[in-house]
Motif scaffolding. Sequence first.
Motif, PDB file in Angstrom:
ATOM      1  N   GLU A   1       0.835  -1.205   0.000  1.00  0.00           N
ATOM      2  CA  GLU A   1       0.000   0.000   0.000  1.00  0.00           C
ATOM      3  C   GLU A   1       0.874   1.262   0.000  1.00  0.00           C
ATOM      4  OE1 GLU A   1      -2.944  -0.130   3.247  1.00  0.00           O
ATOM      5  OE2 GLU A   1      -2.447   2.010   3.448  1.00  0.00           O
ATOM      6  N   LYS A   2       1.996   1.193   0.746  1.00  0.00           N
ATOM      7  CA  LYS A   2       2.859   2.379   0.850  1.00  0.00           C
ATOM      8  C   LYS A   2       3.944   2.375  -0.215  1.00  0.00           C
ATOM      9  CE  LYS A   2       1.651   3.455   5.402  1.00  0.00           C
ATOM     10  NZ  LYS A   2       1.940   3.762   6.777  1.00  0.00           N
ATOM     11  N   ASN A   3       3.923   1.325  -1.045  1.00  0.00           N
ATOM     12  CA  ASN A   3       4.871   1.250  -2.155  1.00  0.00           C
ATOM     13  C   ASN A   3       6.333   1.186  -1.702  1.00  0.00           C
ATOM     14  OD1 ASN A   3       5.222   0.936  -4.823  1.00  0.00           O
ATOM     15  ND2 ASN A   3       5.168   3.139  -5.329  1.00  0.00           N
ATOM     16  N   VAL A   4       6.571   0.433  -0.615  1.00  0.00           N
ATOM     17  CA  VAL A   4       7.930   0.249  -0.107  1.00  0.00           C
ATOM     18  C   VAL A   4       8.280  -1.239  -0.263  1.00  0.00           C
ATOM     19  CG1 VAL A   4       9.397   0.328   1.972  1.00  0.00           C
ATOM     20  CG2 VAL A   4       7.684   2.099   1.568  1.00  0.00           C
ATOM     21  N   PRO A   5       9.436  -1.562  -0.864  1.00  0.00           N
ATOM     22  CA  PRO A   5       9.778  -2.978  -1.027  1.00  0.00           C
ATOM     23  C   PRO A   5       9.964  -3.684   0.314  1.00  0.00           C
ATOM     24  CG  PRO A   5      11.572  -1.553  -1.811  1.00  0.00           C
ATOM     25  CD  PRO A   5      10.434  -0.661  -1.438  1.00  0.00           C
ATOM     26  N   LEU A   6       9.466  -4.914   0.387  1.00  0.00           N
ATOM     27  CA  LEU A   6       9.630  -5.733   1.596  1.00  0.00           C
ATOM     28  C   LEU A   6      10.549  -6.901   1.278  1.00  0.00           C
ATOM     29  CD1 LEU A   6       8.879  -6.754   4.489  1.00  0.00           C
ATOM     30  CD2 LEU A   6       6.922  -7.925   3.436  1.00  0.00           C
ATOM     31  N   HIS A   7      11.622  -7.025   2.064  1.00  0.00           N
ATOM     32  CA  HIS A   7      12.486  -8.200   1.983  1.00  0.00           C
ATOM     33  C   HIS A   7      12.180  -9.109   3.166  1.00  0.00           C
ATOM     34  CE1 HIS A   7      16.290 -10.195   3.486  1.00  0.00           C
ATOM     35  NE2 HIS A   7      15.984 -10.871   2.403  1.00  0.00           N
ATOM     36  N   VAL A   8      12.063 -10.406   2.894  1.00  0.00           N
ATOM     37  CA  VAL A   8      11.776 -11.362   3.950  1.00  0.00           C
ATOM     38  C   VAL A   8      12.871 -12.423   3.981  1.00  0.00           C
ATOM     39  CG1 VAL A   8      10.156 -13.111   4.771  1.00  0.00           C
ATOM     40  CG2 VAL A   8       9.290 -10.991   3.786  1.00  0.00           C
ATOM     41  N   ASP A   9      13.492 -12.599   5.146  1.00  0.00           N
ATOM     42  CA  ASP A   9      14.449 -13.690   5.324  1.00  0.00           C
ATOM     43  C   ASP A   9      13.634 -14.928   5.709  1.00  0.00           C
ATOM     44  OD1 ASP A   9      16.359 -15.492   6.053  1.00  0.00           O
ATOM     45  OD2 ASP A   9      17.296 -14.256   7.606  1.00  0.00           O
ATOM     46  N   ALA A  10      13.443 -15.799   4.724  1.00  0.00           N
ATOM     47  CA  ALA A  10      12.623 -17.000   4.949  1.00  0.00           C
ATOM     48  C   ALA A  10      13.507 -18.237   5.085  1.00  0.00           C
ATOM     49  CB  ALA A  10      11.629 -17.176   3.817  1.00  0.00           C
ATOM     50  N   THR A  11      14.763 -18.011   5.471  1.00  0.00           N
ATOM     51  CA  THR A  11      15.714 -19.117   5.582  1.00  0.00           C
ATOM     52  C   THR A  11      15.205 -20.237   6.485  1.00  0.00           C
ATOM     53  OG1 THR A  11      17.502 -17.578   5.197  1.00  0.00           O
ATOM     54  CG2 THR A  11      18.100 -19.617   6.258  1.00  0.00           C
ATOM     55  N   GLN A  12      14.560 -19.872   7.593  1.00  0.00           N
ATOM     56  CA  GLN A  12      14.073 -20.919   8.508  1.00  0.00           C
ATOM     57  C   GLN A  12      12.646 -21.352   8.180  1.00  0.00           C
ATOM     58  OE1 GLN A  12      15.688 -22.677  10.622  1.00  0.00           O
ATOM     59  NE2 GLN A  12      17.586 -21.535  10.883  1.00  0.00           N
ATOM     60  N   ALA A  13      11.933 -20.522   7.438  1.00  0.00           N
ATOM     61  CA  ALA A  13      10.514 -20.823   7.185  1.00  0.00           C
ATOM     62  C   ALA A  13      10.332 -21.762   5.992  1.00  0.00           C
ATOM     63  CB  ALA A  13       9.754 -19.525   6.942  1.00  0.00           C
ATOM     64  N   ALA A  14      11.165 -21.583   4.963  1.00  0.00           N
ATOM     65  CA  ALA A  14      10.970 -22.342   3.722  1.00  0.00           C
ATOM     66  C   ALA A  14      11.058 -23.839   3.982  1.00  0.00           C
ATOM     67  CB  ALA A  14      12.009 -21.920   2.690  1.00  0.00           C
ATOM     68  N   GLY A  15      10.085 -24.558   3.531  1.00  0.00           N
ATOM     69  CA  GLY A  15      10.054 -26.002   3.713  1.00  0.00           C
ATOM     70  C   GLY A  15       9.428 -26.422   5.029  1.00  0.00           C
ATOM     71  N   LYS A  16       9.250 -25.474   5.963  1.00  0.00           N
ATOM     72  CA  LYS A  16       8.658 -25.816   7.265  1.00  0.00           C
ATOM     73  C   LYS A  16       7.211 -25.347   7.361  1.00  0.00           C
ATOM     74  CE  LYS A  16      13.034 -25.675   9.801  1.00  0.00           C
ATOM     75  NZ  LYS A  16      13.961 -24.545   9.944  1.00  0.00           N
ATOM     76  N   ILE A  17       6.910 -24.228   6.714  1.00  0.00           N
ATOM     77  CA  ILE A  17       5.525 -23.752   6.647  1.00  0.00           C
ATOM     78  C   ILE A  17       5.244 -23.376   5.186  1.00  0.00           C
ATOM     79  CG2 ILE A  17       5.288 -22.931   9.036  1.00  0.00           C
ATOM     80  CD1 ILE A  17       5.970 -20.112   8.028  1.00  0.00           C
ATOM     81  N   PRO A  18       3.988 -23.447   4.769  1.00  0.00           N
ATOM     82  CA  PRO A  18       3.693 -23.103   3.373  1.00  0.00           C
ATOM     83  C   PRO A  18       3.987 -21.635   3.091  1.00  0.00           C
ATOM     84  CG  PRO A  18       1.790 -24.134   4.465  1.00  0.00           C
ATOM     85  CD  PRO A  18       2.787 -23.827   5.528  1.00  0.00           C
ATOM     86  N   ILE A  19       4.572 -21.368   1.945  1.00  0.00           N
ATOM     87  CA  ILE A  19       4.819 -19.995   1.498  1.00  0.00           C
ATOM     88  C   ILE A  19       4.199 -19.882   0.108  1.00  0.00           C
ATOM     89  CG2 ILE A  19       6.609 -18.374   0.721  1.00  0.00           C
ATOM     90  CD1 ILE A  19       8.424 -19.461   2.891  1.00  0.00           C
ATOM     91  N   ASP A  20       3.327 -18.900  -0.072  1.00  0.00           N
ATOM     92  CA  ASP A  20       2.722 -18.737  -1.390  1.00  0.00           C
ATOM     93  C   ASP A  20       2.831 -17.276  -1.813  1.00  0.00           C
ATOM     94  OD1 ASP A  20       1.351 -18.760  -3.715  1.00  0.00           O
ATOM     95  OD2 ASP A  20      -0.516 -19.573  -2.892  1.00  0.00           O
ATOM     96  N   LEU A  21       3.838 -17.000  -2.629  1.00  0.00           N
ATOM     97  CA  LEU A  21       4.121 -15.610  -3.007  1.00  0.00           C
ATOM     98  C   LEU A  21       3.113 -15.058  -4.010  1.00  0.00           C
ATOM     99  CD1 LEU A  21       8.006 -15.769  -2.989  1.00  0.00           C
ATOM    100  CD2 LEU A  21       6.493 -14.783  -1.274  1.00  0.00           C
ATOM    101  N   ARG A  22       2.194 -15.922  -4.489  1.00  0.00           N
ATOM    102  CA  ARG A  22       1.087 -15.393  -5.303  1.00  0.00           C
ATOM    103  C   ARG A  22       0.100 -14.648  -4.399  1.00  0.00           C
ATOM    104  NH1 ARG A  22       1.448 -20.741  -8.369  1.00  0.00           N
ATOM    105  NH2 ARG A  22       1.301 -21.349  -6.208  1.00  0.00           N
ATOM    106  N   GLN A  23       0.048 -15.092  -3.134  1.00  0.00           N
ATOM    107  CA  GLN A  23      -0.907 -14.500  -2.185  1.00  0.00           C
ATOM    108  C   GLN A  23      -0.281 -13.371  -1.367  1.00  0.00           C
ATOM    109  OE1 GLN A  23      -4.004 -15.623  -2.254  1.00  0.00           O
ATOM    110  NE2 GLN A  23      -3.471 -17.261  -3.685  1.00  0.00           N
ATOM    111  N   VAL A  24       1.025 -13.457  -1.147  1.00  0.00           N
ATOM    112  CA  VAL A  24       1.683 -12.502  -0.239  1.00  0.00           C
ATOM    113  C   VAL A  24       2.632 -11.619  -1.053  1.00  0.00           C
ATOM    114  CG1 VAL A  24       2.916 -12.293   1.951  1.00  0.00           C
ATOM    115  CG2 VAL A  24       1.610 -14.358   1.468  1.00  0.00           C
TER     116      VAL A  24
END
Length: 371
Positions: free
Chosen positions: A157-180
């Motif tokens: 909404e504010k047009n600011v890029p978001l970086h996410v460190d998903a090093t621990q999340a990937a493979g442990k919880i679902p990640i769907d970048l089409r939705q987020v």
Amino acid sequence: MIYLDNNATTRVLPEVMEAMLPFYTELWGNPSSLHPFGAQVAKHIDKAREQAAALLGAQRESEIVFTSGGTESNNLAIRGTLLANPGKKHIVTTPVEHPSVLLLCQQMEKEGYEVTYALDHPEKSIGENTALVSVMWANNETGVIFPIEKIAAVCREKNVPLHVDATQAAGKIPIDLRQVPVSLLSISGHKLHAPKGIGALYVRRGTRLNPLFHGGHQERSRRAGTENVAGIVGFGKACELAQERLKNGVMEKITELRDRFEKTLAQKFPWIRINGKENRRLPNTSSISFERLEGEAICLLLGEENICVSTGSACSAGSLEPSHVLKAMGLNAKQARGTVRFSLGFETTQEEINQTINTLEKIIWRLKRTS
Ligand code: PMP
């Protein structure tokens, strides 16, 4: 050996190793070569890119940039974004990030940037001058999950890029970048049963990013250097296997094991503190503070019994400072020093958990007697 340190690193799976081997023996060509011997290798990189994109729900394979791992992906995402947006001088992050984000942010402060470290609602610190928000998906020490969906919506909404460190999340919880609507996202191979030294940065199409390495045109000039082909192929396979495990309910089983472990320990030792229990957490992580005991002593004594766990994170091992993560969560130095992290894997069994509890019980009584 009982291995309960899967947040530090994981075992390379035989299927991953098998996928990699041909690239050290027969298929050793350079994927950038024009001749078919080299060019055929490029197809395998394309496949790995598809496998990594699928794990993250990325819309396009071209959004995946292979790197040497989480540390490099974080550095490329943050510095690369700042270089591409030189007019803005403010970064928003949290105080519980991995050192590859925190120490880089401290360096950026020395280079003239202003950094806000906010544990709760970091998105509220966005201002006119904000170039980037960087928030981890899940914390490596406690497993606590950040509300990335909410943060991403505000950033968009504010047009600011978001970086996410998903090093621990990937493979442990679902990640769907089409939705987020995350702009950049870091992942690392060795946390999901691929080798060390391989990882990726997801770069959403349209995101402005300058490279850190200057050289060849590999990875669409976003990461120069001849590709770590075997690593990339193994990483792709590991992403595919991780996606299958997520679909097959493996994480639910791990959650059950972890919850039973915590419940049994809390029955035996009602004075322990389970860090982050009130939050959404990764299925596999249990950070437990044994007040008035030394986490390091527990860790060493478990090690003598061939049970691998860690205090805090491997990255801060050897430092005498109590964990910055636990401190930011409000623990005092004593509580932080009494903390042990148990991180289960999909291969962890109930017997291993039982044995760990029995051994831990003996160690705790022994330490309590001497403390
Ligand atoms: N971020 C987090 C949250 C991590 O846990 C780690 C690994 N400890 C990293 C980044 C760094 O990843 P790598 O070891 O692949 O550089």
